[in-house]
Design a protein around this motif. Structure first.
Motif, short mmCIF file in Angstrom:
data_model
loop_
_atom_site.label_atom_id
_atom_site.label_comp_id
_atom_site.label_asym_id
_atom_site.label_seq_id
_atom_site.Cartn_x
_atom_site.Cartn_y
_atom_site.Cartn_z
N ALA A 132 6.67 17.68 -0.98
CA ALA A 132 6.85 17.60 -2.92
C ALA A 132 7.15 16.91 -3.72
O ALA A 132 8.54 16.62 -3.12
CB ALA A 132 6.40 18.76 -2.77
N GLY A 133 7.41 16.01 -4.24
CA GLY A 133 8.09 15.31 -5.30
C GLY A 133 6.96 14.48 -6.41
O GLY A 133 5.54 14.66 -6.45
N VAL A 134 7.68 13.72 -6.96
CA VAL A 134 7.02 12.51 -8.23
C VAL A 134 7.56 11.12 -8.06
O VAL A 134 8.46 10.49 -6.78
CB VAL A 134 8.05 13.15 -9.13
CG1 VAL A 134 7.45 12.21 -10.31
CG2 VAL A 134 7.99 13.96 -9.37
N VAL A 135 6.06 10.42 -8.03
CA VAL A 135 5.88 8.89 -7.67
C VAL A 135 6.87 8.57 -8.40
O VAL A 135 6.56 8.80 -9.64
CB VAL A 135 4.62 8.98 -7.95
CG1 VAL A 135 4.38 7.26 -8.08
CG2 VAL A 135 3.51 9.42 -7.41
N ASP A 189 1.38 -0.74 -0.13
CA ASP A 189 -0.13 -0.44 -0.13
C ASP A 189 0.81 1.18 -0.02
O ASP A 189 0.52 2.52 -0.34
CB ASP A 189 -1.21 0.15 0.94
CG ASP A 189 0.10 0.10 2.21
OD1 ASP A 189 1.30 -0.34 2.33
OD2 ASP A 189 -0.91 0.00 3.76
N GLU A 190 1.78 1.32 -0.03
CA GLU A 190 2.89 2.37 0.03
C GLU A 190 3.48 2.54 -1.66
O GLU A 190 3.41 2.08 -2.54
CB GLU A 190 4.19 1.95 0.89
CG GLU A 190 4.39 1.82 2.40
CD GLU A 190 4.48 1.26 2.61
OE1 GLU A 190 5.18 1.44 4.28
OE2 GLU A 190 5.82 0.68 2.41
N VAL A 191 3.88 3.73 -1.45
CA VAL A 191 4.85 4.69 -3.10
C VAL A 191 5.97 5.34 -2.12
O VAL A 191 5.78 5.70 -1.55
CB VAL A 191 3.62 6.09 -3.33
CG1 VAL A 191 4.28 6.62 -3.95
CG2 VAL A 191 2.51 4.70 -3.58
N LEU A 192 6.72 5.21 -3.13
CA LEU A 192 7.97 5.68 -3.55
C LEU A 192 8.32 7.25 -4.10
O LEU A 192 8.00 6.99 -4.81
CB LEU A 192 9.29 5.08 -4.20
CG LEU A 192 10.84 5.36 -4.01
CD1 LEU A 192 10.82 5.56 -2.43
CD2 LEU A 192 11.79 4.74 -4.32
N VAL A 193 8.18 7.74 -3.48
CA VAL A 193 8.26 9.39 -3.60
C VAL A 193 10.20 9.87 -4.01
O VAL A 193 10.86 10.24 -3.41
CB VAL A 193 7.47 10.32 -3.07
CG1 VAL A 193 6.98 12.13 -3.14
CG2 VAL A 193 5.86 10.41 -3.38
N ALA A 194 9.76 10.11 -5.74
CA ALA A 194 11.60 11.17 -5.66
C ALA A 194 10.75 12.73 -5.25
O ALA A 194 9.83 13.18 -5.45
CB ALA A 194 12.04 11.53 -7.12
N VAL A 195 11.84 13.07 -3.61
CA VAL A 195 10.99 14.25 -3.19
C VAL A 195 12.25 15.30 -3.59
O VAL A 195 13.44 15.45 -3.67
CB VAL A 195 11.76 14.02 -1.51
CG1 VAL A 195 11.71 15.60 -0.89
CG2 VAL A 195 11.15 13.09 -0.90
N MET A 196 11.36 16.57 -3.91
CA MET A 196 12.05 17.43 -4.63
C MET A 196 11.76 18.77 -3.54
O MET A 196 12.85 19.35 -3.74
CB MET A 196 11.17 17.80 -6.27
CG MET A 196 10.46 17.06 -6.81
SD MET A 196 11.80 16.64 -8.03
CE MET A 196 12.85 18.05 -9.08
#
Length: 445
Positions: free
Chosen positions: A125-128, A73-80
Motif C-alpha cells: 500500500a502506498g502513494v503513486v 504501462d508501469e507505475v512507481l509506488v512509494a511503499v508505505m
C-alpha cells in the motif's frame, strides 16, 4: 526534502512530480550468489532439500538496490507498508526452485528484471509518485493498494481471464521490484484505490490472500459457493483462511474451520465461526481412519458433509479433503504449503462424482471486487503483527515457523503504525474491536 520524505509528509502531487527519483532505494532482497546456501540432501518424493533449518533470516537481506526505469504501462509506488506471504518464504528458502530462474526467463523479454538481487513482496500500500507514458487512470499522489497478478495485457485470453494468460506472473515472486521496499514497480493494471478507513499496514495485508480466497470460493471460476453451503476450511485463522471464513459467512455459507490449537479456535469463534475443529486431535491425516473421523466430526457439527473444501495445505491434508467432500462436492485448491506430491484414494473422487478445482491468484476484476468489499467494511484485515522493513527477515521467519495468525505486516516508508486513515467515520462504525481482532490474538511460541 527528497521524494521519500515528501511522500511521508503528505506533499501535494505537483511537488512529488518535481522531486527527483532516487538512483537507489532500500529493499528486502535475496542474492543470486547465495542460492546454494541451504543445499543438503534432496527428498526424492518431494524434490526439496532436507536435513537443515533453512532459516530465512540468513538469506533475506535489507539494503540499497538500483532503481529501475519505468516501462510505459508501469507505475512507481512509494511503499508505505507491505506484508509477508508464503511466497516470500519460498523465495528466501530458494524452494521449490530459486526464483532467479523466473527472473532469467523474464529477462529474455525485459532485461531489467534479471539482476543479482531479487526484491521480494507481493502486497503493498502506498502513494503513486511516477507513471509510465501509457498510464491514464493513475497519477502522482494517488493512494493505492497492489494486486499480485503481473499479466501481459497483449495476450488475447487476458481479456477473458488474466489468470489464463501464458505469461502470467506473481509480482514480487516471479518478477523483480516487489513490495518489501521503499519503492515498488507495478503495472497500472495491478492498482486499486486504498480503502480509506484502513491504516497503511492494514491496507497492505489484504489483496493477495483475500483475492485468492475470493476467486476460490465466490468467483465464477472457483467453487461458486451458494447460500447454505457447508465449507470446510483448512488453516482457518491463517492468511488465506481468515479471509475465506469471512467470505463464507458474508455469502450465507456455513464455515467449518480447521485450526491447530485451542487458542486459534477461540480466535475463530470470535470471528463468528461457530463450528471449529482442532486438527491436533487427529494423529495422521494421511490415514483413512482419520479421514473417517474428520468426516464424522463435520457431520456432528453441522449435520452433513461439506459441499466445498478450501484447500491450500496440500500433501498432509489432500487425501482427507477428497474423502470428506460430499457426493458431487468440490475441493478447491490454490497451493501446497506442506508439499506438492498429493496422494488420495481416487475411488472417493470418481465414484462420488466429486471435483478438484485448481485456482491460482485472482484476476484484476476479482481483485477489484474483493477490494470493494474491504472498502465497504464488509471484509476486514487479518493483520496480527507488524515489523519494520529492516526486520523483514524476522517477519518472514515468523511466517516460516508458523508463529503467527492471519497476516504479518511490514512498515516501509510509514514511520509508525495506525497512520494513513482517511475515513474515520466508517472506521468508527465498524469498530476497532473488529478491525484489530487478529492483533489481539496471542502469537504462537
Amino acid at each position: 526534502m527528497n521524494l521519500a520524505q515528501a511522500v511521508v509528509a503528505g506533499a501535494p502531487p505537483e511537488e512529488l512530480a518535481r522531486l527527483d527519483v532516487p538512483p537507489t532505494y532500500r529493499a528486502a532482497y535475496v542474492h543470486r550468489d547465495e542460492v546454494g546456501m541451504f543445499k543438503t540432501d534432496t527428498d526424492t518424493d518431494t524434490g526439496t532439500d532436507t536435513g537443515t533449518d533453512k532459516d530465512v533470516r540468513l538469506s533475506l537481506h535489507v539494503g540499497q538496490v538500483p532503481m529501475p526505469e519505468l516501462a510505459p504501462d508501469e507505475v512507481l509506488v512509494a511503499v508505505m507498508a507491505s506484508a509477508i506471504n508464503y511466497n516470500t518464504v519460498w523465495s528466501a528458502m530458494f524452494e521449490p526452485i530459486p526464483t532467479f530462474a523466473f527472473l532469467e526467463r523474464l529477462g529474455r523479454t525485459d532485461p531489467r528484471h534479471d539482476l543479482s538481487t531479487h526484491v521480494l513482496g507481493s502486497d503493498a500500500a502506498g502513494v503513486v509518485v511516477r507513471t509510465g507514458a501509457a498510464v491514464r487512470r493513475w497519477k502522482a499522489g494517488d493512494r493505492v493498494v497492489t494486486g499480485p497478478a503481473y499479466v501481459d495485457g497483449e495476450d488475447p485470453i487476458a481479456q477473458h481471464d488474466g489468470m489464463l494468460a501464458a505469461d502470467l506472473r506473481a509480482w514480487g515472486f516471479e518478477t523483480n521490484f516487489g513490495g518489501l521496499a521503499d519503492f515498488a514497480v507495478v503495472k497500472a493494471t495491478q492498482l486499486l484505490a486504498k480503502p480509506r478507513h484502513l491504516s497503511w499496514e492494514e491496507a497492505a495485508c489484504n489483496l493477495l490472500c483475500a483475492a485468492t480466497a475470493y476467486r476460490m470460493l465466490v468467483g465464477e471460476r472457483g467453487a461458486r459457493m451458494r447460500q447454505g453451503d457447508v465449507v470446510l476450511l483448512w488453516g482457518a485463522t491463517g492468511g488465506l483462511g481468515g479471509y475465506g471464513v469471512q467470505l463464507v459467512k458474508n455469502g450465507g455459507g456455513i464455515p467449518v474451520g480447521v485450526v491447530s490449537s485451542p487458542e486459534k479456535g477461540e480466535l475463530l469463534r470470535a470471528m463468528g465461526c461457530e463450528h471449529v475443529i482442532d486438527r491436533s486431535g487427529f494423529e495422521d491425516l494421511a490415514d483413512e481412519k482419520d479421514w473417517r473421523r474428520l468426516g464424522a466430526e463435520v457431520r456432528r457439527l453441522v449435520g452433513e458433509d461439506p459441499g466445498i473444501v478450501f484447500e491450500h495445505t496440500g500433501r498432509e491434508t489432500f487425501g482427507a479433503s477428497v474423502y470428506v467432500a460430499k457426493r458431487g462436492g468440490a475441493v478447491v485448491t490454490c497451493g501446497s504449503s506442506s508439499g506438492y506430491d498429493h496422494a488420495y484414494d481416487n475411488r472417493h473422487l470418481w465414484m462420488k462424482l466429486k471435483r478438484i478445482i485448481g485456482s491460482h491468484g485472482a484476476n484484476y476484476q476479482e481483485c477489484h471486487e474483493v477490494n470493494r468489499l474491504i472498502s465497504l467494511g464488509m471484509v476486514h484485515p487479518t493483520l496480527s503483527r507488524v515489523y519494520p522493513l529492516d526486520q523483514a527477515g524476522e517477519a518472514a521467519r515468523a511466517v516460516q515457523t508458523n508463529r503467527h495468525v492471519g497476516k504479518v505486516g511490514v512498515l516501509a516508508l510509514a514511520p509508525g503504525e495506525d497512520l494513513g486513515v482517511e475515513d474515520h467515520a466508517l472506521r468508527e462504525r465498524i469498530g476497532e474491536e473488529r478491525l484489530r481482532l487478529f492483533r489481539r490474538a496471542p502469537a504462537a511460541p
